[in-house]
Enzyme design. Structure first.
Site, PDB file in Angstrom:
ATOM      1  CG  PHE A 155     -29.791   6.643  16.888  1.00 18.73           C
ATOM      2  CD1 PHE A 155     -29.419   6.018  15.707  1.00 18.73           C
ATOM      3  CD2 PHE A 155     -28.811   6.879  17.842  1.00 18.73           C
ATOM      4  CE1 PHE A 155     -28.105   5.634  15.487  1.00 18.73           C
ATOM      5  CE2 PHE A 155     -27.496   6.509  17.642  1.00 18.73           C
ATOM      6  CZ  PHE A 155     -27.152   5.876  16.458  1.00 18.73           C
ATOM      7  CE  LYS A 179     -37.962  10.342  24.337  1.00 18.27           C
ATOM      8  NZ  LYS A 179     -37.001  10.711  23.238  1.00 18.27           N
ATOM      9  CB  CYS A 287     -25.983  -2.071  22.241  1.00 17.10           C
ATOM     10  SG  CYS A 287     -27.195  -3.385  22.148  1.00 17.10           S
TER      11      CYS A 287
HETATM   12  P1  NAD Z   1     -29.186   8.341  23.948  1.00 13.65           P
HETATM   13  O1  NAD Z   1     -28.860   7.966  25.343  1.00 13.65           O
HETATM   14  O2  NAD Z   1     -28.593   9.589  23.406  1.00 13.65           O
HETATM   15  O3  NAD Z   1     -30.779   8.514  23.779  1.00 13.65           O
HETATM   16  C1  NAD Z   1     -31.678   7.506  24.187  1.00 13.65           C
HETATM   17  C2  NAD Z   1     -32.967   8.169  24.645  1.00 13.65           C
HETATM   18  O4  NAD Z   1     -32.706   8.991  25.781  1.00 13.65           O
HETATM   19  C3  NAD Z   1     -33.620   9.053  23.590  1.00 13.65           C
HETATM   20  O5  NAD Z   1     -35.005   8.778  23.575  1.00 13.65           O
HETATM   21  C4  NAD Z   1     -33.313  10.465  24.062  1.00 13.65           C
HETATM   22  O6  NAD Z   1     -34.369  11.364  23.785  1.00 13.65           O
HETATM   23  C5  NAD Z   1     -33.148  10.314  25.560  1.00 13.65           C
HETATM   24  N1  NAD Z   1     -32.114  11.201  26.113  1.00 13.65           N
HETATM   25  C6  NAD Z   1     -30.927  11.537  25.537  1.00 13.65           C
HETATM   26  N2  NAD Z   1     -30.227  12.347  26.358  1.00 13.65           N
HETATM   27  C7  NAD Z   1     -30.974  12.503  27.469  1.00 13.65           C
HETATM   28  C8  NAD Z   1     -30.790  13.233  28.686  1.00 13.65           C
HETATM   29  N3  NAD Z   1     -29.688  13.948  28.906  1.00 13.65           N
HETATM   30  N4  NAD Z   1     -31.766  13.196  29.613  1.00 13.65           N
HETATM   31  C9  NAD Z   1     -32.893  12.479  29.412  1.00 13.65           C
HETATM   32  N5  NAD Z   1     -33.119  11.769  28.276  1.00 13.65           N
HETATM   33  C10 NAD Z   1     -32.176  11.777  27.320  1.00 13.65           C
HETATM   34  O7  NAD Z   1     -28.836   7.083  23.043  1.00 13.65           O
HETATM   35  P2  NAD Z   1     -28.801   6.997  21.434  1.00 13.65           P
HETATM   36  O8  NAD Z   1     -27.633   7.760  20.931  1.00 13.65           O
HETATM   37  O9  NAD Z   1     -30.137   7.312  20.897  1.00 13.65           O
HETATM   38  O10 NAD Z   1     -28.559   5.440  21.236  1.00 13.65           O
HETATM   39  C11 NAD Z   1     -27.288   4.851  21.085  1.00 13.65           C
HETATM   40  C12 NAD Z   1     -26.818   4.244  22.383  1.00 13.65           C
HETATM   41  O11 NAD Z   1     -27.767   3.275  22.825  1.00 13.65           O
HETATM   42  C13 NAD Z   1     -25.503   3.486  22.242  1.00 13.65           C
HETATM   43  O12 NAD Z   1     -24.711   3.783  23.367  1.00 13.65           O
HETATM   44  C14 NAD Z   1     -25.916   2.019  22.238  1.00 13.65           C
HETATM   45  O13 NAD Z   1     -24.928   1.133  22.692  1.00 13.65           O
HETATM   46  C15 NAD Z   1     -27.091   2.071  23.167  1.00 13.65           C
HETATM   47  N6  NAD Z   1     -27.980   0.929  22.940  1.00 13.65           N
HETATM   48  C16 NAD Z   1     -27.990  -0.047  23.875  1.00 13.65           C
HETATM   49  C17 NAD Z   1     -28.762  -1.173  23.684  1.00 13.65           C
HETATM   50  C18 NAD Z   1     -28.761  -2.272  24.695  1.00 13.65           C
HETATM   51  O14 NAD Z   1     -29.534  -3.207  24.531  1.00 13.65           O
HETATM   52  N7  NAD Z   1     -27.931  -2.218  25.721  1.00 13.65           N
HETATM   53  C19 NAD Z   1     -29.557  -1.295  22.536  1.00 13.65           C
HETATM   54  C20 NAD Z   1     -29.549  -0.254  21.604  1.00 13.65           C
HETATM   55  C21 NAD Z   1     -28.742   0.862  21.826  1.00 13.65           C
END
Ligand code: NAD
Length: 488
Positions: A155, A179, A287
């Protein structure tokens, strides 16, 4: 439903056309600054995922044989189209995720830089060759695209993250499915409006909205060759395991807990300024955000006082207001989670030297605001020192010397980024050498990804081997075919 804002219902983009999803499940998209609904995301069905994969597969043969230079020309068109609608893109991003307009402009700029790098696809795609590997026998390595790839996005960068991967994947000759995060799907509606204007062949780029069911359908689909994921560590691990189980290439970027060491010889004023941006930029929802600030030796008190004074002066509010320094967190649930983390920090004995829990934004009583929050006297065993908070909250820890600080950094299971502030080349070199994280800053608050260098963490912050961006992303999106030829 608000009267002031138009509510937008998401559509999918498949085979070069916008389509209404037939999904029966949906979720409101909320502007976190106001608490108002601004959209509705419809969760796609597995049949809709399948239709997108079929369209992308059908488009692949012609697209892969399109000359790389022609594919690169679409990147020039995309860059120009993004520049033309730059402000609209930044505003769309702020409206659905809450960051300030200036931060959104930075996000859009970084995305455009990825497109710019991929205008060089013909050069980046070049292989290698060697004459006479045996008498009269020549050998050449060609980079070939693999087929359909998918991006699954988090997000916190609604505009940029899908554009970390889409330009490289399609410039290399693959076809693609995005997605977006279901929390913030509207920026990608705009990105696909822009892509739609480029007259790409139908099926080269596709958009499918939804949540975890769509993710799992993509991971299991036999028509998809690889997945680029960005999100939390728990999901990153799940995506890595499931994608690999289904025989796919995968790069899976996860969560973080970033350390910043401040040595006694750091230049205090510029260090404090950089730490503000690092820890509180995008309301801490990055992140690469600084989270554990380790004050080494006798700099602690001056550093703490400088940080508290600066953070206190920050104006919290709607990111569209140019006088605001920090916007809200993304959702009500995120706000509640961050508040729980603050309570936990207090309970575990950390000293709350700045408490943002009571912040009020009178114009927007329903926004998801938390003010800058700083804990002091945090120790490595506390939960707030170990888990990602992902809000405008950061910790100050005291270390007696570099070795004590470095031991905490080396023990951390996350390894996304780390920085050191110092005037000493020796400490800077030692830090860079030993830091387990892949992104390292020296007198830099955020060791940010640059489109022309590789990007991704290590340990629990990254699952896979080939990272994002630059030449390494071309490696991820291509196979290397070795052709040995002898002409008789
Ligand atoms: P999230 O893992 O909740 O969601 C990311 C994606 O995965 C979404 O599209 C969601 O629909 C999907 N998703 C969520 N739960 C799922 C499940 N159980 N099974 C399958 N798909 C699922 O992450 P978020 O809250 O949207 O984003 C924040 C996180 O992302 C933080 O931990 C941040 O550090 C990380 N992040 C990392 C980077 C990087 O470059 N390493 C960059 C941006 C964000």
């Amino acid at each position: 439903m608000p009267t002031t804002t138009q509510v937008k219902v998401t559509k999918n983009y498949v085979n070069g056309a916008w389509v209404d999803s037939k999904g029966t499940e949906s979720q409101e998209v909320i502007n976190p600054a106001t608490g108002e609904a601004i959209g509705k995301v419809v969760f796609s069905t597995s049949a809709e995922v399948d239709a997108a994969v079929k369209a992308a597969r059908a488009a692949f043969p012609e697209w892969r044989s399109t000359p790389p230079v022609t594919r690169a020309r679409y990147m020039f068109k995309l860059k120009n189209a993004l520049e033309e609608r730059f402000e609209e893109c930044a505003k769309a991003c702020t409206t659905e995720v809450g960051k300030t307009l200036e931060e959104s402009r930075g996000e859009v700029r970084r995305a455009i830089e990825v497109v710019e790098v991929m205008t060089g696809a013909p050069t980046l795609m070049k292989g290698q060759s060697l004459e006479d590997i045996a008498a009269g026998l020549d050998c050449a390595v060609f980079r070939q695209p693999l087929g359909v790839f998918a991006a699954i996005a988090p997000f916190n960068f609604p505009f940029m993250v899908p554009l970390w991967s889409l330009p490289a994947a399609i410039a290399a000759g693959n076809t693609f499915i995005v997605k977006p995060s279901e929390t913030v799907p509207l920026s990608q509606q705009l990105v696909f409006e822009i892509l739609d204007e480029l007259d790409l062949p139908p099926g080269v780029v596709n958009l499918v909205n939804g949540g975890k069911d769509v993710v799992n359908a993509l991971l299991a689909h036999p028509g998809i060759r690889g997945v680029s994921f960005v999100g939390s560590t728990a999901t990153a691990k799940h995506v890595y395991v499931e994608a690999a189980r289904h025989g796919k290439r995968v790069q899976s970027l996860g969560g973080a807990k970033n350390f910043i060491l401040v040595m006694p010889d750091a230049v205090l004023g510029s260090t404090v300024n950089a730490l503000m941006g690092s820890c509180l930029g995008c309301a801490g929802q990055r992140c690469l955000a600084g989270s554990n600030i380790v004050a080494v030796g006798d700099i602690h008190d001056a550093l703490r006082d400088g940080l508290v004074e600066k953070a206190k002066a920050m104006k919290v509010g709607n990111g569209l207001d140019p006088t605001v320094h920090m916007g809200p967190v993304s959702t009500r649930a995120a706000k509640e989670r961050v508040l729980r983390m603050i309570e936990l920090g207090v309970k575990e004995g950390a000293k709350l030297v700045l408490d943002g829990r009571g912040v009020k934004v009178p114009a927007h009583p329903n926004g998801f605001y938390i003010g800058p929050t700083i804990f002091d006297e945090v120790t490595p065993s506390m939960t707030i020192a170990k888990e990602e908070i992902f809000g405008p909250v950061f910790n100050i820890m005291r270390a007696k010397d570099f070795e004590e600080a470095m031991a905490w950094v080396e023990d951390c299971p996350f390894a996304n980024a780390g920085s050191i502030f110092t005037s000493s080349g020796k400490w800077a070199r030692e830090f860079g050498y030993r830091l387990p994280a892949s992104m390292c800053g020296v007198n830099i608050g955020v060791a940010a990804p640059m489109a022309y260098f590789s990007f991704g963490g290590s340990r629990l912050s990254f699952f896979g081997d080939l990272k994002a961006h630059g030449g390494e992303s071309i490696d991820f999106y291509t196979d290397r075919k070795v052709i040995s030829s002898r002409w008789l």
